[in-house]
Design a protein around this motif. Structure first.
Motif: not given
Length: 239
Positions: A3, A5, A189, A214-215, A223
């Motif tokens: 979570q 970054p 993302v 990945h996110y 973000f």
């Protein structure tokens, strides 16, 4: 799924356009879909329901409605088609100065990669207040009309800009587009709006995402802001 970054390896930032740079509750793509249905209905003398069903079938099967039309040799004037379907009211997009600040602060190359037209991308960028922040806007014509998620389109894109996938991150609202991005080595993302923000009739993608994401975030602005805070903190704590 991680979570926090961690994008310290990134030197190239790739952004999808629609419903990624601006929120999904801005009624842009709903207008584009209506215009595509208009075009199909007019060209093939269909009922509204038949035209919408064909448009959705082409989108699901071929990646974009236009790609479905091309595969079936059903569109002659590509420029006219793109102009028609992107002739929408862009004033529904709210300017986003905070996003502009976050994008401007990113170290490295910044590129928009869209299945839409360049004219449409320019209008969206202008409305958001992101002018001058991207190296280029790579549109469907630049991709020789091979859309995401097709790998050939991604390879044409990376080759055009001499991109190293392993140091590139891509921001997208589409799980299937990020599947290809992950396969060629991008960090991925997913910008996934809250379900209540989706346009009427839209089908949300699953909230549990596969390993190639990945996110997963619901706001690009937040973000990127979190990323800058994390990066600044890391700089201050590094001897």
């Amino acid at each position: 799924m991680i979570q926090t970054p961690d994008l310290h390896h990134v030197d190239t930032w790739v952004f999808d356009l629609d419903e990624t740079l601006y929120p999904a509750d801005a009624a842009v793509m709903s207008q584009v879909i209506e215009k595509m249905t208009d075009w199909v209905q007019r060209e093939f003398s269909m009922t509204r329901e038949e035209a919408h069903a064909l448009q959705q079938h082409y989108y699901t099967t071929h990646g974009t409605t236009l790609n479905g039309l091309l595969v079936n040799n059903q569109v002659r004037d590509l420029a006219a088609f793109l102009d028609f379907v992107h002739d929408v009211d862009h004033s529904v997009i709210t300017p986003d100065p905070q996003l502009a600040d976050h994008v401007a602060a990113l170290d490295g190359r910044r590129i928009v990669y869209t299945n839409g037209s360049r004219k449409h991308a320019e209008k969206v960028i202008d409305r958001l207040g992101l002018n001058g922040l991207f190296e280029d806007l790579y549109d469907i014509e630049a991709a020789d009309f091979t859309p995401k998620p097709h790998r050939a389109g991604f390879e044409r894109f990376t080759g055009h800009f001499s991109i190293t996938p392993q140091s590139t991150v891509m921001f997208e609202d589409s799980v299937k587009n990020l599947q290809t991005a992950h396969e060629i080595g991008f960090t991925t993302v997913l910008v996934h709006p809250p379900v209540e923000a989706l346009a009427d009739g839209a089908t949300p993608e699953p909230l549990i995402h596969p390993d190639h994401i990945h996110y997963a975030v619901d706001c690009l602005r937040t973000f990127l802001g979190d990323w800058h805070v994390a990066a600044d903190t890391a700089k201050k704590t590094t001897p």
